[in-house]
Motif scaffolding. Structure first.
Motif, PDB file in Angstrom:
ATOM      1  N   MET A 206       0.849  -1.197   0.000  1.00  0.00           N
ATOM      2  CA  MET A 206       0.000   0.000   0.000  1.00  0.00           C
ATOM      3  C   MET A 206       0.887   1.252   0.000  1.00  0.00           C
ATOM      4  SD  MET A 206      -3.059  -1.429   0.106  1.00  0.00           S
ATOM      5  CE  MET A 206      -4.171  -0.082   0.472  1.00  0.00           C
ATOM      6  N   VAL A 207       0.560   2.201  -0.876  1.00  0.00           N
ATOM      7  CA  VAL A 207       1.345   3.436  -0.971  1.00  0.00           C
ATOM      8  C   VAL A 207       0.457   4.625  -0.611  1.00  0.00           C
ATOM      9  CG1 VAL A 207       2.755   4.909  -2.462  1.00  0.00           C
ATOM     10  CG2 VAL A 207       2.725   2.432  -2.833  1.00  0.00           C
ATOM     11  N   ALA A 208       0.836   5.346   0.441  1.00  0.00           N
ATOM     12  CA  ALA A 208       0.120   6.571   0.810  1.00  0.00           C
ATOM     13  C   ALA A 208       0.746   7.743   0.071  1.00  0.00           C
ATOM     14  CB  ALA A 208       0.207   6.798   2.314  1.00  0.00           C
ATOM     15  N   VAL A 209      -0.073   8.493  -0.672  1.00  0.00           N
ATOM     16  CA  VAL A 209       0.420   9.665  -1.387  1.00  0.00           C
ATOM     17  C   VAL A 209      -0.172  10.901  -0.717  1.00  0.00           C
ATOM     18  CG1 VAL A 209       0.540  10.826  -3.627  1.00  0.00           C
ATOM     19  CG2 VAL A 209       0.568   8.321  -3.520  1.00  0.00           C
ATOM     20  N   GLN A 210       0.688  11.845  -0.346  1.00  0.00           N
ATOM     21  CA  GLN A 210       0.231  13.072   0.308  1.00  0.00           C
ATOM     22  C   GLN A 210       0.674  14.302  -0.474  1.00  0.00           C
ATOM     23  OE1 GLN A 210       1.534  12.504   4.613  1.00  0.00           O
ATOM     24  NE2 GLN A 210      -0.671  12.785   4.810  1.00  0.00           N
ATOM     25  N   SER A 211       0.020  15.413  -0.172  1.00  0.00           N
ATOM     26  CA  SER A 211       0.410  16.685  -0.763  1.00  0.00           C
ATOM     27  C   SER A 211       1.608  17.222   0.015  1.00  0.00           C
ATOM     28  CB  SER A 211      -0.776  17.651  -0.642  1.00  0.00           C
ATOM     29  OG  SER A 211      -0.325  18.975  -0.735  1.00  0.00           O
TER      30      SER A 211
ATOM     31  N   PHE B 221      -2.454  26.166   1.717  1.00  0.00           N
ATOM     32  CA  PHE B 221      -3.316  25.795   0.599  1.00  0.00           C
ATOM     33  C   PHE B 221      -2.706  24.705  -0.294  1.00  0.00           C
ATOM     34  CE2 PHE B 221      -4.797  26.305  -3.787  1.00  0.00           C
ATOM     35  CZ  PHE B 221      -6.165  26.252  -3.605  1.00  0.00           C
ATOM     36  N   THR B 222      -3.529  23.772  -0.747  1.00  0.00           N
ATOM     37  CA  THR B 222      -3.152  22.842  -1.813  1.00  0.00           C
ATOM     38  C   THR B 222      -4.361  22.687  -2.739  1.00  0.00           C
ATOM     39  OG1 THR B 222      -2.712  20.518  -2.341  1.00  0.00           O
ATOM     40  CG2 THR B 222      -3.604  20.953  -0.154  1.00  0.00           C
ATOM     41  N   ILE B 223      -4.084  22.476  -4.045  1.00  0.00           N
ATOM     42  CA  ILE B 223      -5.211  22.302  -4.988  1.00  0.00           C
ATOM     43  C   ILE B 223      -5.965  21.004  -4.693  1.00  0.00           C
ATOM     44  CG2 ILE B 223      -4.229  23.715  -6.841  1.00  0.00           C
ATOM     45  CD1 ILE B 223      -3.422  21.098  -8.266  1.00  0.00           C
ATOM     46  N   ALA B 224      -5.333  20.093  -3.973  1.00  0.00           N
ATOM     47  CA  ALA B 224      -5.997  18.842  -3.589  1.00  0.00           C
ATOM     48  C   ALA B 224      -6.602  19.023  -2.208  1.00  0.00           C
ATOM     49  CB  ALA B 224      -4.985  17.701  -3.612  1.00  0.00           C
ATOM     50  N   ASN B 225      -7.777  19.682  -2.131  1.00  0.00           N
ATOM     51  CA  ASN B 225      -8.339  19.997  -0.795  1.00  0.00           C
ATOM     52  C   ASN B 225      -8.462  18.762   0.089  1.00  0.00           C
ATOM     53  OD1 ASN B 225      -9.593  21.348  -3.030  1.00  0.00           O
ATOM     54  ND2 ASN B 225     -11.602  20.815  -2.275  1.00  0.00           N
TER      55      ASN B 225
END
Ligand SMILES: *Cc1c(COP(=O)(O)O)cnc(C)c1O
Ligand SMILES: [Zn+2]
Length: 397
Positions: free
Chosen positions: A274-279, A303-307
């Motif tokens: 499992m791979v967790a992807v974060q901003s 802020f990130t565009i991936a709310n």
């Protein structure tokens, strides 16, 4: 025997258990987190899975997540609040093959769910169970999609929704809440600030809260992605699953589903990494994972565009980190610029306008393939958690 179960029992729900202290909680009453003050952990629903029930029960059932109703917590069918969520398609990468080489890469595309994200799954179950327990008013903090889903399902179920959302969220996320008849409270701050306020106001007004992993049943809805992954891949799990991690409900839910499927005897013991992807903006899990820690630190870079990924400190951080380690997975951050590039690349070449959260996975896949962490010929699944149309305000075209 199997036929009897099919005819007389819908849910095989047994009770709820705390994964930290082991305390069992009764499922007939309203639950939030573990009542043991020392852990206050997320509670996990447990089912009677040793009934010899066969996967042939799924044949001919509706193409929604309620096809797995035995393993969902709603006892009486009349309490199910549904808008047709789940059983979303598996779409292979078609035209960007130069990036994938010998790998087989699929998207599980959640964008077609009601209200345009996979939040519909968790909220459908949480609202249905709340209805069964006699709850009338439900409140939540949200980074965007959970609020819209709660507003829609509360409307459908004849209940009242109250949504706390950061003011910086794109307008469409706010408008949909209002259109579905929810009370919307805009907050100058992030989802953690929203969470604190909801908590105060809910206690004063006796609202039920469905904050991520602070009530047991949103997890059960998200778990159905794990059942679908197994069923749609003919009970052969992929080698690697990428997941855009905010609160982590889907990651934990998918892992729980695989566990239940193995107990049922429907799959073996092989598990995906499992791979967790974060901003880059909120990378607490990535930092904790690589530092070998068991809890994450509060991390909010704004802020990130991936709310959906702006979650400074996931409530179930310990469980997320445990799943990543147990699965021999990893965690990786992606910047807003990279997400934006990926979103456009996928739209232009694959005909899919996916959420920035989903687009982050494509960049993460490329990076981990480049480093050799993903081996040639491994089968990879990327979960596109939402519909890109809701985020256009955030994208420079
Ligand atoms: C909420 C959300 C996420 C994060 O999901 P969690 O289960 O909270 O980790 C990812 N993508 C989108 C589009 C979301 O709305
Ligand atoms: Zn406990």
């Amino acid at each position: 025997m199997v036929n009897n179960i099919e005819l007389t029992v819908m849910s095989l729900l047994k009770n709820l258990i705390c994964p930290e202290c082991g305390t069992v909680h009764h499922a007939e009453v309203i639950n939030t987190v573990c009542t043991n003050e020392a852990c206050k952990s997320t509670l996990f629903a447990q089912y009677n899975l040793n009934t010899g029930i066969n996967k042939s029960i799924l044949q001919g059932r509706e193409a929604t997540m309620w096809r797995y109703r035995e393993f969902l917590p709603v006892i009486d069918e009349k309490n199910i609040v549904t808008l047709g969520e789940g059983f979303t398609p598996m779409i292979p990468v078609e035209n960007l093959k130069s990036f994938i080489g010998d790998n087989v890469v699929f998207w599980k595309d959640e964008s077609g769910n009601p209200t345009g994200s996979f939040k519909a799954r968790g909220i459908s179950v949480a609202v249905s169970k709340a209805k069964e327990l006699g709850i009338q008013t439900i409140a939540t903090p949200t980074a965007g999609n959970a609020g819209g889903a709660l507003a829609a399902y509360a409307s459908r179920g004849g209940m009242k929704a109250i949504v706390y959302m950061p003011r910086q969220t794109p307008k469409v996320f706010k408008d949909e809440c209002r259109l579905y008849g929810a009370d919307l409270v805009e907050i100058d701050g992030n989802i953690s600030d929203c969470g604190k306020l909801v908590n105060e106001h809910a206690q004063l007004n006796n609202w039920f809260q469905v904050s991520t992993l602070k009530e047991p049943y949103r997890l059960e809805g998200k778990k159905t992605m794990g059942f679908e992954i197994a069923e749609q891949f003919n009970w052969q799990l992929p080698d690697v699953i990428f997941y855009p991690t905010g609160g982590g409900t889907g990651l934990i839910g998918i892992w729980k589903a695989f566990d239940e499927l193995e107990q049922l005897g429907w799959i073996g013991s092989k598990r995906p990494r499992m791979v967790a992807v974060q901003s880059k903006s909120c990378d607490g899990i990535v930092k904790a994972f690589h530092a070998g820690q068991y809890v994450s630190e509060f991390a909010d870079g704004g802020f990130t565009i991936a709310n959906g990924l702006r979650v400074p400190k996931p409530y179930a951080d310990k469980v997320i980190l445990k799943v990543l380690r147990e699965s021999r997975g990893t965690a990786i951050t992606i910047s807003d610029e990279e997400m934006s590039v990926a979103l456009k690349e996928i739209a232009r070449h694959e005909g899919m306008l996916i959420a920035p959260e989903g687009a982050a996975l494509w960049q993460a896949f490329k990076k981990l393939k480049h480093t050799g962490w993903i081996k040639p010929e491994e089968k990879v699944l990327l979960i596109n958690t939402g519909n890109g149309y809701k985020y256009l305000e955030n994208i420079n075209i």
